[in-house]
Design an enzyme around this catalytic site. Structure first.
Site, PDB file in Angstrom:
ATOM      1  NE  ARG A  46     100.615   1.993  11.894  1.00 16.94           N
ATOM      2  CZ  ARG A  46     101.624   1.151  11.633  1.00 16.94           C
ATOM      3  NH1 ARG A  46     102.804   1.339  12.176  1.00 16.94           N
ATOM      4  NH2 ARG A  46     101.441   0.121  10.838  1.00 16.94           N
ATOM      5  CE1 TYR A  98      89.285  17.301  29.398  1.00 13.27           C
ATOM      6  CE2 TYR A  98      90.741  15.430  29.095  1.00 13.27           C
ATOM      7  CZ  TYR A  98      89.603  16.127  28.754  1.00 13.27           C
ATOM      8  OH  TYR A  98      88.800  15.642  27.759  1.00 13.27           O
ATOM      9  CG  ASP A 170      97.437  19.598  29.280  1.00  9.37           C
ATOM     10  OD1 ASP A 170      97.342  20.469  28.400  1.00  9.37           O
ATOM     11  OD2 ASP A 170      96.572  18.722  29.468  1.00  9.37           O
TER      12      ASP A 170
HETATM   13  C1  LIG Z   1      90.667  18.436  26.106  1.00 10.69           C
HETATM   14  C2  LIG Z   1      91.857  18.333  26.950  1.00 10.69           C
HETATM   15  C3  LIG Z   1      92.676  17.205  26.905  1.00 10.69           C
HETATM   16  C4  LIG Z   1      92.341  16.001  26.026  1.00 10.69           C
HETATM   17  O1  LIG Z   1      92.407  16.333  24.684  1.00 10.69           O
HETATM   18  P1  LIG Z   1      91.509  15.597  23.548  1.00 10.69           P
HETATM   19  O2  LIG Z   1      91.931  16.297  22.303  1.00 10.69           O
HETATM   20  O3  LIG Z   1      90.079  15.842  23.906  1.00 10.69           O
HETATM   21  O4  LIG Z   1      91.854  14.162  23.556  1.00 10.69           O
HETATM   22  C5  LIG Z   1      93.814  17.189  27.693  1.00 10.69           C
HETATM   23  N1  LIG Z   1      94.128  18.226  28.499  1.00 10.69           N
HETATM   24  C6  LIG Z   1      93.350  19.332  28.582  1.00 10.69           C
HETATM   25  C7  LIG Z   1      93.756  20.438  29.464  1.00 10.69           C
HETATM   26  C8  LIG Z   1      92.192  19.418  27.805  1.00 10.69           C
HETATM   27  O5  LIG Z   1      91.428  20.504  27.902  1.00 10.69           O
END
Ligand SMILES: *Cc1c(COP(=O)(O)O)cnc(C)c1O
Length: 377
Positions: A46, A98, A170
């Site tokens: 972990r 998202y 992101d």
């Molecule tokens: C899919 C996605 C997420 C979340 O990711 P997971 O791996 O599904 O938990 C966050 N931001 C964007 C832009 C995504 O496309």
């Protein structure tokens, strides 16, 4: 080292001397100590695991960050980042986001006392107007999902000035192959590694990359404490996926542009959103802050019936959530990724029953177009 070389060679496995070219999967929960008060540097998975450490170093190298942390999913990584904030803090977030991120901010973070205000972060004046003394983070997604708006990362950094506000980006849609937000002023970059990084729709993963070792240390503590870590096997899969990130991104982008051009000429298509079109409002900005435009497209058709007919008739293209894999996927944001977003917000952003989103894969584009053509008859 150029990005495509870095994807393959940036990190060499330093934990073993066999010469293995692929990173070994250290499928071990714990590690024995050589003697009293001693450690090999690895204690318990972990906290640290050599296979996960490998992919973390790779992400740090590709994003130009001080450190990267690997999580079991993108959402696990983002939820951990939000633990950097405290009750009473405010966050500003892109209004076209998202759906899972909105769910996290509204149904988890808000309960924990962190309030998020949604603004069109592609508009610097709107971001400036939303900053208050309580603002502690700005969360942007660029390009946005599903409307493909682009925010000026360096411009937002400039607005922040020397205020203590974390700029979180992101970068899932562009991947580190096309964009490196830290170089533009981001403090934290988050990825759903499930998408382009892993690239094959076969695993979930998440990454958080940080500009400074100080934020890295706080996040390491949170990661180890909350425990949403990436497993050794999944770390191996993502490492393998990243080796072909460059050619996948290039091919998918090429296909996306060709498909966009075809869609624009189709009589049943009323609008196409793709950042790689010279007529896209943020084309020039994208060229300044990224090396490519990615392969995500959204488009509107003439009626709800046409949209559902397409979803029913596609064969090669798969009607499935997610993105960034080798397969071309089509989704209906209204009923899938954005189903949890309040209707008034969805409609204000243009997410209606006529909008479809494509994650363009790396098949022959002729085959993708032939499938769309048949499905749209
Ligand atoms: C899919 C996605 C997420 C979340 O990711 P997971 O791996 O599904 O938990 C966050 N931001 C964007 C832009 C995504 O496309």
């Amino acid at each position: 080292m150029k990005p495509e070389t870095a994807c393959i060679h940036a990190v060499r496995d330093a934990t073993q001397s066999t010469g293995a070219v692929a990173v070994p999967i250290y499928q071990s929960a714990t590690f024995a100590h050589p003697g009293a008060g001693q450690s090999t540097g690895y204690d318990y998975t972990r906290a640290i695991n050599p296979t996960r450490e490998h992919v973390e170093k790779l992400l740090a190298a590709l994003e130009g960050g001080a450190e990267a942390l690997a999580f079991a999913s993108g959402m696990a990584g983002m939820a951990t980042v939000l633990e950097l904030l405290s009750p009473g803090d405010e966050m500003i977030a892109t209004d076209d986001l998202y759906g899972g991120s909105i769910r996290l901010f509204e149904q988890v973070s808000r309960k924990n006392g962190v309030n998020t205000r949604y603004v069109d972060t592609s508009d610097l004046a709107a971001v400036k107007a939303a900053i208050t003394d309580k603002t502690k983070a700005i969360f942007i997604e660029s390009p946005t999902n599903p409307m493909m708006k682009v925010s000026d990362i360096a411009g937002i950094r400039e607005l922040i000035g020397d205020r203590e506000i974390l700029l979180i980006v992101d970068n899932t849609f562009l991947s580190p192959y096309f964009c490196n937000p830290i170089a533009l002023g981001a403090d934290v970059v988050v990825h759903s590694g499930t998408k382009y990084l892993a690239g094959h729709n076969d695993t979930l993963a998440g990454f958080v990359v940080v500009k400074s070792p100080e934020i890295g240390e706080k996040l390491r503590f949170l990661q180890k404490t909350i425990g949403g870590v990436l497993s050794p096997f999944d770390a191996f899969l993502v490492t393998r996926g990243i080796k072909t990130l460059a050619i996948r991104m290039e091919k998918a982008q090429q296909n996306a542009l060709a498909l966009t051009r075809w869609l624009q000429k189709h009589p049943k298509v009323s609008a196409v959103h793709y950042v790689g079109l010279p007529e896209h409002p943020a084309y020039a900005l994208s060229q300044r802050q990224a090396r490519g435009f990615g392969a995500m497209i959204s488009f509107s058709v003439d009626s709800a019936e046409t949209a559902s007919a397409i979803l029913n008739k596609v064969e090669l293209i798969l009607y499935a959530e997610s993105l960034g894999g080798v397969e071309t996927l089509i989704t209906h944001p209204l009923t899938q990724t954005h189903a949890d977003v309040p209707e008034s917000e969805r409609l204000a952003r243009g997410i209606d029953e006529k909008l479809l989103r494509l994650s363009v894969g790396i098949e022959a584009v002729e085959d993708i177009i032939a499938d769309m053509e048949r499905a749209m008859k």
